[in-house]
Design an enzyme around this catalytic site. Structure first.
Site, PDB file in Angstrom:
ATOM      1  N   ASP A  90      -8.651  65.965 -77.737  1.00 35.56           N
ATOM      2  CA  ASP A  90      -8.267  66.818 -76.627  1.00 35.56           C
ATOM      3  C   ASP A  90      -8.697  66.088 -75.368  1.00 35.56           C
ATOM      4  O   ASP A  90      -9.814  65.564 -75.306  1.00 35.56           O
ATOM      5  CB  ASP A  90      -9.002  68.161 -76.751  1.00 35.56           C
ATOM      6  CG  ASP A  90      -8.118  69.327 -76.345  1.00 35.56           C
ATOM      7  OD1 ASP A  90      -7.083  69.081 -75.691  1.00 35.56           O
ATOM      8  OD2 ASP A  90      -8.454  70.467 -76.683  1.00 35.56           O
ATOM      9  N   GLN A 559     -12.890  80.204 -82.270  1.00 37.75           N
ATOM     10  CA  GLN A 559     -11.501  79.753 -82.172  1.00 37.75           C
ATOM     11  C   GLN A 559     -10.492  80.841 -82.527  1.00 37.75           C
ATOM     12  O   GLN A 559      -9.294  80.631 -82.409  1.00 37.75           O
ATOM     13  CB  GLN A 559     -11.267  78.516 -83.039  1.00 37.75           C
ATOM     14  CG  GLN A 559     -12.118  77.316 -82.640  1.00 37.75           C
ATOM     15  CD  GLN A 559     -11.871  76.844 -81.222  1.00 37.75           C
ATOM     16  OE1 GLN A 559     -10.800  77.053 -80.663  1.00 37.75           O
ATOM     17  NE2 GLN A 559     -12.865  76.238 -80.619  1.00 37.75           N
ATOM     18  N   TRP A 563      -8.187  78.054 -80.529  1.00 34.69           N
ATOM     19  CA  TRP A 563      -7.195  77.223 -81.215  1.00 34.69           C
ATOM     20  C   TRP A 563      -6.451  77.962 -82.334  1.00 34.69           C
ATOM     21  O   TRP A 563      -5.242  77.803 -82.486  1.00 34.69           O
ATOM     22  CB  TRP A 563      -7.895  75.983 -81.766  1.00 34.69           C
ATOM     23  CG  TRP A 563      -6.988  74.899 -82.206  1.00 34.69           C
ATOM     24  CD1 TRP A 563      -6.035  74.273 -81.468  1.00 34.69           C
ATOM     25  CD2 TRP A 563      -6.956  74.313 -83.516  1.00 34.69           C
ATOM     26  NE1 TRP A 563      -5.415  73.313 -82.231  1.00 34.69           N
ATOM     27  CE2 TRP A 563      -5.962  73.308 -83.496  1.00 34.69           C
ATOM     28  CE3 TRP A 563      -7.680  74.511 -84.689  1.00 34.69           C
ATOM     29  CZ2 TRP A 563      -5.668  72.525 -84.603  1.00 34.69           C
ATOM     30  CZ3 TRP A 563      -7.391  73.725 -85.796  1.00 34.69           C
ATOM     31  CH2 TRP A 563      -6.391  72.747 -85.752  1.00 34.69           C
TER      32      TRP A 563
END
Ligand SMILES: [Zn+2]
Ligand SMILES: [Zn+2]
Length: 950
Positions: A90, A559, A563
């Site tokens: 990232d 997350q 994500w």
């Protein structure tokens, strides 16, 4: 038997040192590559790596996540799947920008603009991979096999091109829009944030809340009593809201009358009741007159969200600073008073506090209201407040223009897709994740920042007097932009991309890109597609579902709002279904006291410290076994140490025992099994052999069952009991058989050790490799083995139950010995056990006799030990004590079990063949007096022993 009896000094387990040796071995022999080659043509098992930022160092929670990823991937490889493990990085967004600001010694957007965006971007670019090497070393050190050579990188041109393509798809579905909304806003970073970013940064805080009096127009001494936790929003007040369905009252407070909800007026003297509807439209005098509103303001409106849980039932409305406030304002056509600038400071019109950060102005505003006698009360208020997930500045809610993705339109699909995902643990699916999806909000996508994927929206603002053309073009590929602009587009980042313009097809004017970049969580959430440069390349690989969806992902529980969510959101927006099938959700790692680790507390535990002390395998196995997977882990070195001793050391000693008595490397050893780990091994008739093999096969079956369900914790815990059974019962009770060179015992132990080693390979890859090499496994590496299958016909449930009974009886008996203060070496005459156990076969009873050192077992009501010591028993006890001392001296003198000795001693022991065999002595000479030799103590008396090797 104490472990030290078969534990030679040179066999001490040093896991960290052993691991470094194994790392070299893997590298030299290219074992990872070979494991991939071995399964290349096998069915695929798809894994997505959640990309970390490489501009910060890896922490202990990364060790946790990587350990759980690695075990599943190794397991699936051994099960014959082809498992690609592509690393990812990232790179965009606030995490990188903050680092760059730090390195440049600047703190605000103003300073970035002054420095020049181009220079700032260069700094971001160069700091993206600050700790890349450290990450790669860390990953290798913990034994996580990951393919770094083909890593995807979110700031690559191809990666961004896919993101543009996805955004264009979303635009074409009419799900991308611009709006003026109240959004969470970080005044330091100067950008709005998405709801999932906000969800990452809540903290419990205490701050002042106040009760403010708003003077009702044309009524003497009468006030509306409103409650607020954000005094700084009061200069932006435009109305107050009541719930029309509530009862309100006029209550007496000194010489004044206050209006508030009946249920919140318990401590007041009520003068008059008023229905909520009757209050609507009631006007009051503005608290502040800094800005003259352009529309009618300062009156009571109705709103359903007004509750009675806290406050007064009257809510102060500042349309610019609250989502609900804005909704009320739109509904009632109230003005919007923007009192604050982009840095969270009051505008010049707010004369008293102009230029001041709003949170700092809070106490001054309270002071001002007090002076003007408009403050009724102040009190401390504890609540959860959002802070910026990157810079920790308190967020403000703030009206502004932003670009949104209309996630609320695909909410149904989002929930439907999420139903297909298997969660470990499963309660996350409906709980933390399901709840989040139920409350999902439109995705605030745009960021008023610099280093990120540029929003691919070009806008025509040709026109006069705000009569703009406003034609919008969303670009879906580099080729499209090159075609329109007639320019070769080399770089997609700001500021370069901001210079690319083209002709408006509507009015012939110039189209320019909007200034915003996008939320970096969109970058990582798009990785299933962008890592392949879809659909520009590898279109078939994704569409034929070769590399999509993932069979498995694993990250921290945070997350669920990060994500895990953005992956699902992007995939759902594209109509591609659930992007992953199985997900392991990991708890936070806290310190030993249960506190969050932070620099300010000074309680951060570095992964390297853990690995240097106990080894990566021990850290891994600790996380696999410590508690249920999503629970917070209170990391305590003591617990890790206990695991090291109880599990690793114990198993290592079992292996060392095998080495001493059986060793394959000893060419004279007659004990070698004919076939290594032969699944059709002929198990001997010995009850202990049958039992340990039954236990092993059952563990094998259950490990597979659990790992196939992604329940790593249940799988790993099976080994804890098994290793205890192996060492503290099987080997302990079979000791004499090994000393007597019993071939069946040796073969059984070899079979058990080797199979256990293979079973452990995905869990403790280093430790298993070392043992496998020592045991002379067939393959070049244990990681090139197939995962063992259970030999179910060797599982004997009844046998295992009986053995469990035997161990229970033994435990009770030994406890009675301890209570009576009689050592186990002192033989006793008899033991009584319940007659219900009388069907236990003799061979099991023999085990009890041996372990508890009794001559006879009788049946009676309960477990009761006869603790009387006769003269004969005492003599026997003395002899055993003596034998133990002889063996101790043998070991001290460095003798091996095979060395034969002659003994001189002052102890009156019987010179029997049996006794001589037990200490490998040719002669025992009992003497009245002796010179030299070792002094020993038996039952408080002094004795001497002298040993000579022949
Ligand atoms: Zn911030
Ligand atoms: Zn135009």
């Amino acid at each position: 038997m104490s472990a030290s009896l078969y534990y030679a000094n040179n066999m001490t387990l040093d896991l960290p040192r052993l691991e470094k040796k194994i790392l070299k071995f893997w590298k030299k022999r290219k074992v990872f590559e070979k494991s991939l080659q071995k399964t290349r043509n096998k069915p695929g098992f798809v894994f997505f790596e959640g990309p970390p930022f490489a501009n910060g160092l890896p922490g202990i929670h990364h060790l946790l996540a990587r350990a759980f990823k690695d075990i599943i991937l190794r397991y699936k490889t051994m099960r014959g799947f082809s498992v690609e493990r592509r690393a990812g990085w990232d790179t965009h967004g606030l995490p990188t920008e903050m680092e760059a600001e730090k390195k440049l010694g600047i703190k605000s957007k103003k300073e970035i603009e002054k420095l020049g965006v181009s220079r700032f971007i260069k700094k971001c670019q160069s700091s993206v991979f600050t700790y890349k090497e450290e990450w790669e070393e860390f990953t290798e050190r913990i034994g996580f096999w990951l393919d770094f050579k083909n890593a995807y990188i979110t700031c690559d041109k191809n990666y961004i091109e896919t993101l543009w393509w996805i955004l264009k798809q979303i635009w074409q579905k009419r799900l991308l829009y611009e709006d003026y909304k109240v959004v969470p806003y970080c005044p330091r970073c100067g950008t709005s944030l998405s709801s999932h970013e906000v969800a990452q940064g809540y903290k419990r805080i205490k701050e002042k809340s106040i009760y403010v009096k708003l003077k009702v127009k044309n009524q003497k001494n009468t006030y509306l009593l409103a409650w607020t936790t954000t005094p700084w929003t009061l200069p932006g007040n435009v109305a107050v809201a009541v719930n029309p369905s509530f009862e309100y009252v006029k209550a007496k407070a000194g010489s004044e009358l206050l209006i508030l909800a009946e249920q919140r007026a318990k401590d007041f003297e009520v003068i008059e009741k008023i229905e909520g509807t009757k209050l609507l439209g009631l006007e009051y005098e503005p608290l502040y007159k800094f800005i003259k509103p352009q529309k009618k303001a300062y009156y009571v409106v109705g709103a359903d969200f007004v509750s009675l849980e806290e406050g007064t039932g009257i809510v102060h409305i500042a349309s610019a600073f609250g989502e609900e406030d804005m909704a009320v304002a739109k509904e009632n056509d109230l003005p919007i008073l923007m009192t604050v600038n982009g840095e969270g400071r009051f505008n010049p019109e707010i004369r008293n506090w102009a230029g001041m950060f709003v949170k700092e102005a809070d106490p001054l505003i309270i002071e001002d209201l007090k002076k003007r006698k408009l403050l009724f009360k102040e009190e401390m208020y504890e609540h959860d407040y959002p802070f910026c997930w990157r810079c920790k500045t308190p967020l403000l809610y703030y009206a502004k223009n932003s670009w949104f993705i209309k996630i609320t339109n695909v909410k149904k699909e989002l929930i439907k897709n999420s139903q297909k995902i298997n969660w470990e643990p499963d309660y996350i699916k409906k709980g933390r994740f399901g709840d989040w999806l139920k409350e999902v909000k439109d995705w605030n996508l745009s960021r008023e920042r610099y280093w990120g994927t540029p929003l691919p929206i070009w806008l025509c603002q040709t026109g006069k007097n705000q009569n703009y053309c406003n034609n919008i073009k969303v670009i879906g590929s580099v080729g499209e932009l090159e075609g329109l602009s007639g320019k070769k587009v080399k770089d997609l980042h700001r500021p370069y991309i901001d210079e690319i313009s083209f002709k408006c097809e509507k009015c012939g004017g110039i189209m320019k890109r909007v200034p915003e970049v996008i939320d970096c969580w969109f970058d990582s959430g798009s990785m299933p597609f962008a890592q392949w440069h879809y659909p520009f390349e590898y279109e078939k690989k994704i569409d034929s579902r070769d590399v999509f969806p993932a069979d498995f992902i694993a990250e921290g529980i945070d997350q669920t709002r990060g994500w895990f969510y953005t992956l699902l959101a992007v995939s759902t927006l594209l109509g591609k279904g659930a992007p992953y099938k199985n997900v392991i959700c990991l708890g936070l790692v806290l310190d030993a006291k249960g506190q969050k680790m932070s620099k300010s507390r000074g309680n951060i535990i570095e992964p390297s410290e853990v690995m240097n002390k106990f080894g990566a395998d021990c850290a891994r196995f600790y996380f696999y076994t410590v508690n249920s997977v999503a629970e917070p882990k209170r990391f305590d070195f003591k617990d890790v140490q206990t695991l090291y001793r109880k599990f690793f050391d114990t198993f290592w000693q079992s292996h060392s025992f095998f080495k001493i008595y059986v060793s394959k490397k000893n060419p004279q050893s007659p004990y070698l099994p004919d076939k290594q780990a032969n699944p059709e091994i002929q198990i001997s008739g010995n009850v202990l052999d049958k039992w340990i093999v039954s236990r092993l096969e059952k563990v094998n079956a259950e490990v597979i069952e659990n790992l196939d369900r992604y329940d790593v914790v249940s799988a790993a815990r099976l080994f804890l009991d098994f290793v205890d059974d192996l060492s503290n019962w099987y080997i302990r009770r079979s000791r004499q058989r090994f000393k007597n060179s019993d071939k069946e015992a040796a073969q059984t132990l070899y079979y058990v050790l080797l199979k256990t080693t293979k079973l452990l390979a995905p869990f403790t890859p280093f430790f298993a490799e070392e043992l496998y090499q020592e045991l002379g496994g067939e393959k070049e590496s244990v990681h090139l083995e197939d995962y063992p299958k259970p030999n179910k016909r060797l599982i004997d449930q009844k046998l295992e139950e009986r053995m469990a009974q035997v161990r229970d009886i033994t435990t009770l008996t030994l406890a009675q010995r301890a209570e009576a203060g009689i050592k186990v070496r002192q033989p006793l005459a008899s033991l009584q056990i319940p007659s219900s156990k009388s069907q236990i076969p003799d061979e099991f009873l023999d085990l009890i006799k041996q372990e508890t050192n009794v001559k006879k077992i009788t049946f009676g009501r309960e477990v009761r030990l006869d603790t009387k010591i006769t003269k004969e028993l005492e003599k026997e006890g003395r002899e055993r004590e003596w034998v133990r001392n002889v063996n101790k001296i043998r070991k001290k003198n460095g003798l091996t079990p095979n060395d034969i000795i002659i003994i001189d001693t002052t102890t009156d022991v019987a010179d029997t063949e049996e006794l001589k065999a037990s200490i490998r002595a040719k002669e025992i000479n009992v003497r009245k007096e002796m010179r030299g030799g070792e002094e020993i103590e038996i039952n408080g008396e002094k004795h001497y022993i002298k040993i000579k090797k022949i």
